[in-house]
Design a protein around this motif. Structure first.
Motif, PDB file in Angstrom:
ATOM      1  N   LEU B 365      35.486  55.046  35.709  1.00 37.63           N
ATOM      2  CA  LEU B 365      34.606  54.633  36.813  1.00 37.63           C
ATOM      3  C   LEU B 365      33.576  53.626  36.326  1.00 37.63           C
ATOM      4  CD1 LEU B 365      33.778  57.950  38.735  1.00 37.63           C
ATOM      5  CD2 LEU B 365      34.798  55.874  39.669  1.00 37.63           C
ATOM      6  N   VAL B 366      32.880  53.993  35.241  1.00 36.78           N
ATOM      7  CA  VAL B 366      31.815  53.128  34.734  1.00 36.78           C
ATOM      8  C   VAL B 366      32.387  51.792  34.269  1.00 36.78           C
ATOM      9  CG1 VAL B 366      30.054  52.878  32.955  1.00 36.78           C
ATOM     10  CG2 VAL B 366      30.339  55.056  34.109  1.00 36.78           C
ATOM     11  N   ASN B 367      33.535  51.842  33.610  1.00 31.47           N
ATOM     12  CA  ASN B 367      34.091  50.594  33.089  1.00 31.47           C
ATOM     13  C   ASN B 367      34.584  49.688  34.203  1.00 31.47           C
ATOM     14  OD1 ASN B 367      34.392  49.056  30.856  1.00 31.47           O
ATOM     15  ND2 ASN B 367      36.453  49.760  30.376  1.00 31.47           N
ATOM     16  N   THR B 368      35.093  50.278  35.288  1.00 31.64           N
ATOM     17  CA  THR B 368      35.472  49.456  36.431  1.00 31.64           C
ATOM     18  C   THR B 368      34.233  48.792  37.019  1.00 31.64           C
ATOM     19  OG1 THR B 368      37.219  51.045  36.877  1.00 31.64           O
ATOM     20  CG2 THR B 368      36.709  49.472  38.611  1.00 31.64           C
ATOM     21  N   TRP B 369      33.180  49.572  37.120  1.00 33.63           N
ATOM     22  CA  TRP B 369      31.903  49.040  37.634  1.00 33.63           C
ATOM     23  C   TRP B 369      31.432  47.876  36.771  1.00 33.63           C
ATOM     24  CZ3 TRP B 369      26.912  48.518  35.834  1.00 33.63           C
ATOM     25  CH2 TRP B 369      25.891  48.413  36.786  1.00 33.63           C
ATOM     26  N   LEU B 370      31.561  48.044  35.443  1.00 36.45           N
ATOM     27  CA  LEU B 370      31.092  46.997  34.535  1.00 36.45           C
ATOM     28  C   LEU B 370      31.976  45.756  34.593  1.00 36.45           C
ATOM     29  CD1 LEU B 370      30.389  49.144  31.350  1.00 36.45           C
ATOM     30  CD2 LEU B 370      28.690  47.796  32.566  1.00 36.45           C
ATOM     31  N   GLY B 371      33.287  45.955  34.834  1.00 33.32           N
ATOM     32  CA  GLY B 371      34.231  44.869  34.619  1.00 33.32           C
ATOM     33  C   GLY B 371      34.679  44.108  35.851  1.00 33.32           C
ATOM     34  N   TYR B 372      34.551  44.710  37.078  1.00 28.91           N
ATOM     35  CA  TYR B 372      35.141  44.032  38.237  1.00 28.91           C
ATOM     36  C   TYR B 372      34.512  42.669  38.535  1.00 28.91           C
ATOM     37  CZ  TYR B 372      31.349  44.935  41.520  1.00 28.91           C
ATOM     38  OH  TYR B 372      30.131  44.898  42.143  1.00 28.91           O
ATOM     39  N   PRO B 373      33.175  42.463  38.282  1.00 33.36           N
ATOM     40  CA  PRO B 373      32.624  41.164  38.656  1.00 33.36           C
ATOM     41  C   PRO B 373      33.303  40.005  37.931  1.00 33.36           C
ATOM     42  CG  PRO B 373      30.862  42.710  38.205  1.00 33.36           C
ATOM     43  CD  PRO B 373      32.119  43.356  37.740  1.00 33.36           C
ATOM     44  N   TYR B 374      33.687  40.254  36.681  1.00 36.34           N
ATOM     45  CA  TYR B 374      34.330  39.179  35.911  1.00 36.34           C
ATOM     46  C   TYR B 374      35.677  38.799  36.522  1.00 36.34           C
ATOM     47  CZ  TYR B 374      36.412  36.827  31.915  1.00 36.34           C
ATOM     48  OH  TYR B 374      37.034  35.930  31.103  1.00 36.34           O
ATOM     49  N   THR B 375      36.526  39.810  36.796  1.00 38.79           N
ATOM     50  CA  THR B 375      37.822  39.480  37.421  1.00 38.79           C
ATOM     51  C   THR B 375      37.607  38.884  38.797  1.00 38.79           C
ATOM     52  OG1 THR B 375      37.947  41.811  37.931  1.00 38.79           O
ATOM     53  CG2 THR B 375      39.406  41.014  36.224  1.00 38.79           C
ATOM     54  N   MET B 376      36.571  39.345  39.496  1.00 40.51           N
ATOM     55  CA  MET B 376      36.296  38.805  40.828  1.00 40.51           C
ATOM     56  C   MET B 376      36.024  37.305  40.751  1.00 40.51           C
ATOM     57  SD  MET B 376      33.186  39.862  43.374  1.00 40.51           S
ATOM     58  CE  MET B 376      31.922  38.841  42.634  1.00 40.51           C
ATOM     59  N   PRO B 416      48.453  32.301  36.025  1.00 40.56           N
ATOM     60  CA  PRO B 416      47.277  31.927  35.222  1.00 40.56           C
ATOM     61  C   PRO B 416      46.410  33.134  34.860  1.00 40.56           C
ATOM     62  CG  PRO B 416      47.015  31.223  37.495  1.00 40.56           C
ATOM     63  CD  PRO B 416      48.422  31.669  37.360  1.00 40.56           C
ATOM     64  N   MET B 417      46.504  34.191  35.652  1.00 42.89           N
ATOM     65  CA  MET B 417      45.679  35.370  35.401  1.00 42.89           C
ATOM     66  C   MET B 417      46.152  36.126  34.166  1.00 42.89           C
ATOM     67  SD  MET B 417      43.014  36.204  36.931  1.00 42.89           S
ATOM     68  CE  MET B 417      42.113  37.710  36.804  1.00 42.89           C
ATOM     69  N   MET B 418      47.449  36.054  33.882  1.00 45.72           N
ATOM     70  CA  MET B 418      48.047  36.939  32.876  1.00 45.72           C
ATOM     71  C   MET B 418      47.368  36.860  31.497  1.00 45.72           C
ATOM     72  SD  MET B 418      50.072  39.183  33.620  1.00 45.72           S
ATOM     73  CE  MET B 418      50.365  40.540  32.530  1.00 45.72           C
ATOM     74  N   PRO B 419      47.171  35.657  30.931  1.00 50.44           N
ATOM     75  CA  PRO B 419      46.507  35.620  29.613  1.00 50.44           C
ATOM     76  C   PRO B 419      45.125  36.248  29.658  1.00 50.44           C
ATOM     77  CG  PRO B 419      47.348  33.470  30.198  1.00 50.44           C
ATOM     78  CD  PRO B 419      47.516  34.323  31.402  1.00 50.44           C
ATOM     79  N   LEU B 420      44.412  36.031  30.773  1.00 50.51           N
ATOM     80  CA  LEU B 420      43.061  36.590  30.870  1.00 50.51           C
ATOM     81  C   LEU B 420      43.109  38.104  30.970  1.00 50.51           C
ATOM     82  CD1 LEU B 420      41.859  33.848  33.291  1.00 50.51           C
ATOM     83  CD2 LEU B 420      41.013  34.192  30.979  1.00 50.51           C
TER      84      LEU B 420
END
Lengths: 296, 506
Positions: B365-376, B416-420
């Motif tokens: 949960l916490v890691n999704t919270w931390l990480g979603y803005p970057y993928t967004m 293009p997303m795959m390497p990231l």
């Protein structure tokens, strides 16, 4: 683009707003809560989001002032938060300056000069960001332990060691600056060369002044990177007075000594400026990162 | 004119730097590290060549940065791998030479008769006077007995004790600490006399003598210690290991222990599975949340998109160590606000930190919270780059939102997303900060001999072995790091291949 908007469209818009607001309420809950907690008296007080009783005791402790509690006892600050902030800023400023200096010259060579191994070097730099420093912690510890027995101010528990350990984190910044140099037309420097400037003069007096924005951004990114770095700092620094914010903040939340309210105030005090700096710099970071990822 | 001036300035600067470098090499050589001095001389030579030769011109710009990367990134990485093949740990910390020197420094009270010691005050300092049973005496110059630090002091013959009264016994006791650090030398002798009783000094002799074959003979009891280069210890005839041990290469010993010994194999497999699962699920969750939000924010019918964008980005902008610790407090089982809310709404108080499954859920949960803005942000950029006419064609042909999503948007950004995403997987594979600050790897497995936790990922497990509870076993930890290096290297190669494919497709 003119389109006929029907009722389902309006319903969709409302649903989207509702969904986003609900999601935002969930994600921003921690931030609102921490502000509220920092203003509540005591370290275990529960209560609603808007505190019934406002107290600035935690803020006084975070600022290193101390206060007299209800029973007339003097409460001293538990940790030297401002000292940690100063340590963090000092280390981050010096290491960011070193990183900026080293990565700018490297980026110039990669962007403008031709030499054997250029593509290979770029690829290696790109790959290096996959291997974080946390994997090399043991060697970093052993190396600085050995250096420390000859040069104490570069040994374990010194700020010099941390600055040196951070100075190698160039890879990403070289890519970012190189990406920016690539967007500046090389013809301007060529004109300067025709007028008799050396390579270095073209770099120093023609290219650099045009690249000031990216240099500022890279400095800020390196600065933030050093401030939020935790693993290396936690291995190299031990004494409470020497810690950086990232290592010290953890001390607030030990089970035996749980200072939730004090932590809240210290977290806002130290987190807010870093957040603002990051928001200013981040736009360039993302573009630099993706550009670095797909260009050859 | 100006140009020649600045040239002269650079020349002077270079010459000065060269001289300072030579002086440093000289200092290292004088400190007795000939090999290191040779290395430093080599570095100085290369540096001089780079900054004077026209052929090495590009390297003038690269050299400082490349040197920093080599010394502070590449060298530690290789050195870690090297340590993985040694027994470097808190019991085998010293080099062979240092451990031997430690043994040779050991002293014992030799055969000579002890001397009686007395102190005579002299203007806040003391004269140390010693005499043997026959009444023959020696004394020192007045010494300040307050500062600690080992000192060697010469004794002079004294026909009679110094003038004035002997200091009382309590003064002698009060200065024991300082007296213990004194080494007294009799004229014409090499033996050190050291404190052997409250007011007695005795000649100290080295306890061990080194033999030609490298073994050490104990001069007190005649026993022999032999260095064992397989275990990194001096061992007695009875096979007993004598501390301190020293660092030796043990080949694949650490890896054998990790992969075959019962005590490590079990936890290692569990931790590896959780590491992969953690990294994979994090990537999936952050991508799904980020993608959905990005699609919403790219929808032109929506107002206030700028405000949403900034607010949604906030979790990424706040320093990680602060937001993770905030969650640590919010999830606290007894006083945490999350359990207060859950208790109020549903009457439950989940034990987030002591139940393994809940702890893992919390981490995700916490890691999704931390990480979603970057993928967004990444998704928003890529969705914007998709040509609008594709959607127009789709609309003409009656395609709805779902068709657009699955037939146009997703396929076009996946490549293009795959390497990231792979980079994100590699990052979370080594996401030490989150684990360390949120759970510290706890709760520990109950059935494991070595401390290992249900939420430990490989790096945090490494950190625990190296710097926390299991006795600082650097060698073993470095062996795990080596395994992680290999795994990440495979990921990197895959990533580079994919990036190249993308680049050539454009």
């Amino acid at each position: 683009m003119a389109m006929v908007l029907d009722k389902t469209h309006r319903f969709k818009v409302i649903a989207a707003h509702a969904g986003l607001i609900f999601f935002l309420a969930l994600t921003l809950f921690p931030f609102l809560m921490i502000v509220s907690i920092s203003l509540r008296p005591g370290n275990f007080a529960a209560g609603s989001l808007i505190p019934e009783q406002i107290s600035f005791e935690h803020w006084k402790l975070a600022l290193g002032i101390g206060y007299t509690d209800a029973s007339g006892q003097w409460v001293a600050p538990p940790f030297p938060v401002l000292r940690w902030l100063w340590n963090s800023i000092k280390i981050a400023t010096i290491s960011a300056a070193v990183i900026l200096l080293l990565s700018t010259t490297c980026a110039y060579a990669f962007a403008r000069l031709r030499f054997a191994g250029r593509r290979l070097g770029l690829n290696i730099l790109f790959l290096m960001q996959m291997f974080p420093a946390v994997l090399s912690l043991i060697a970093i510890y052993a190396v600085f332990d050995a250096i420390g027995s000859y040069v104490p101010w570069l040994g374990i528990d010194s700020h010099g060691s941390l600055i040196l350990a951070y100075a190698g984190g160039l890879a990403l910044h070289i890519w970012t600056i190189k990406g920016y140099f690539d967007t500046i037309p090389v013809e301007i420097e060529e004109a300067a060369r025709v007028d008799g400037a050396t390579h270095f003069q073209a770099f120093r007096y023609v290219l650099l002044p045009m690249a000031v924005p990216i240099l500022v951004v890279v400095f800020l990114l390196a600065f933030i990177g050093a401030i939020i770095e935790y693993p290396v700092a936690s291995v190299l620094l031990h004494q409470e007075q020497n810690l950086t914010l990232a290592v010290g903040s953890k001390l607030f939340l030990y089970t035996q000594n749980y200072l939730w309210g004090d932590f809240a105030a210290a977290a806002i005090l130290s987190g807010l400026p870093i957040t603002v700096v990051f928001l200013l710099a981040q736009r360039y970071m993302i573009s630099g990162l993706t550009a670095g990822g797909v260009k050859g | 004119m100006q140009r020649s001036n600045s040239r002269l300035g650079w020349l002077a600067f270079g010459a000065l730097a060269f001289l300072i470098g030579l002086y440093l090499v000289f200092l290292i050589q004088r400190a007795g590290h000939s090999l290191l001095a040779l290395g430093a001389l080599g570095v100085l030579g290369v540096t001089t060549w780079v900054f004077t030769s026209e052929r090495a011109y590009a390297w003038r710009y690269l050299y400082p940065g490349v040197a920093a990367v080599l010394v502070f990134v590449l060298f530690p990485a290789l050195y870690t791998v090297g340590i993985g093949f040694t027994n470097y740990s808190s019991t085998n910390l010293l080099s062979y030479e240092r451990a031997t020197a430690y043994f040779l420094d050991q002293k014992y009270a030799g055969s000579g008769e002890p001397l009686n010691l007395s102190l005579y005050p002299a203007d806040k300092r003391f004269i140390v006077h010693v005499e043997n049973e026959a009444g023959q005496g020696w004394q020192t110059a007045p010494l300040a007995l307050d500062d600690a630090g080992a000192r060697t002091v010469a004794l002079q013959p004294a026909a009679r004790p110094p003038a004035g009264d002997k200091a009382p016994m309590k003064d002698v006791i009060a200065h024991q600490a300082a007296l213990k650090t004194l080494a007294l030398i009799l004229p014409g002798s090499k033996d050190e006399y050291r404190l052997s009783g409250l007011s007695k000094v005795a000649a100290m002799a080295p306890l061990f003598a080194r033999n030609a074959d490298g073994s050490l003979t104990n001069r007190q009891d005649g026993s022999v210690l032999k260095p064992d280069f397989n275990t990194g210890f001096y061992t007695s005839a009875g096979g007993e290991r004598i501390a301190p041990g020293f660092k030796v290469g043990i080949g694949l010993g650490n890896f054998e222990r990790l992969f075959t010994s019962h005590e490590f194999q079990g936890p290692l497999i569990k931790i590896f599975v959780w590491t992969v699962l953690f990294a994979f699920l994090t990537v999936v969750f952050t991508f799904v949340v980020g993608f959905v939000l990005a699609s919403l924010l790219n929808w032109e019918g929506l107002r206030f998109r700028g405000v949403y964008r900034i607010l949604l980005f906030l979790p990424y902008a706040v320093p990680g160590f602060i937001s993770i610790l905030i969650f640590r407090g919010l999830f606290n089982e007894n006083f945490g606000e999350i359990n207060l809310v859950l208790n109020g709404l549903f009457g439950i108080k989940p034990s987030w930190f002591s139940d393994p499954l809940l702890a893992k859920t919390m981490l995700l949960l916490v890691n999704t919270w931390l990480g979603y803005p970057y993928t967004m942000l990444l998704c928003m950029g890529m969705i914007k780059a998709i040509p609008a006419d594709l959607y127009e064609v789709s609309a003409i042909n009656g395609g709805g939102m779902w068709t657009n999503l699955t037939r146009i948007t997703l396929p076009l950004i996946m490549k293009p997303m795959m390497p990231l995403l792979i980079a994100s997987f590699a990052f979370n594979f080594n996401n030490f900060v989150l684990i360390s600050l949120l759970t510290g790897g706890l709760p520990d497995f109950t059935d494991s001999m070595v401390p290992a936790g249900a939420t430990d990922i490989l790096v945090s497990y490494t950190y625990r072995i190296a710097f926390q509870d299991s006795g600082q076993n650097f060698g073993l930890a470095a062996a795990i790091s080596t395994v992680i290096f290999a795994l990440v290297a495979v990921l990197s190669v895959v990533n580079l291949k994919l990036t190249r494919v993308n680049a050539s497709a454009r």
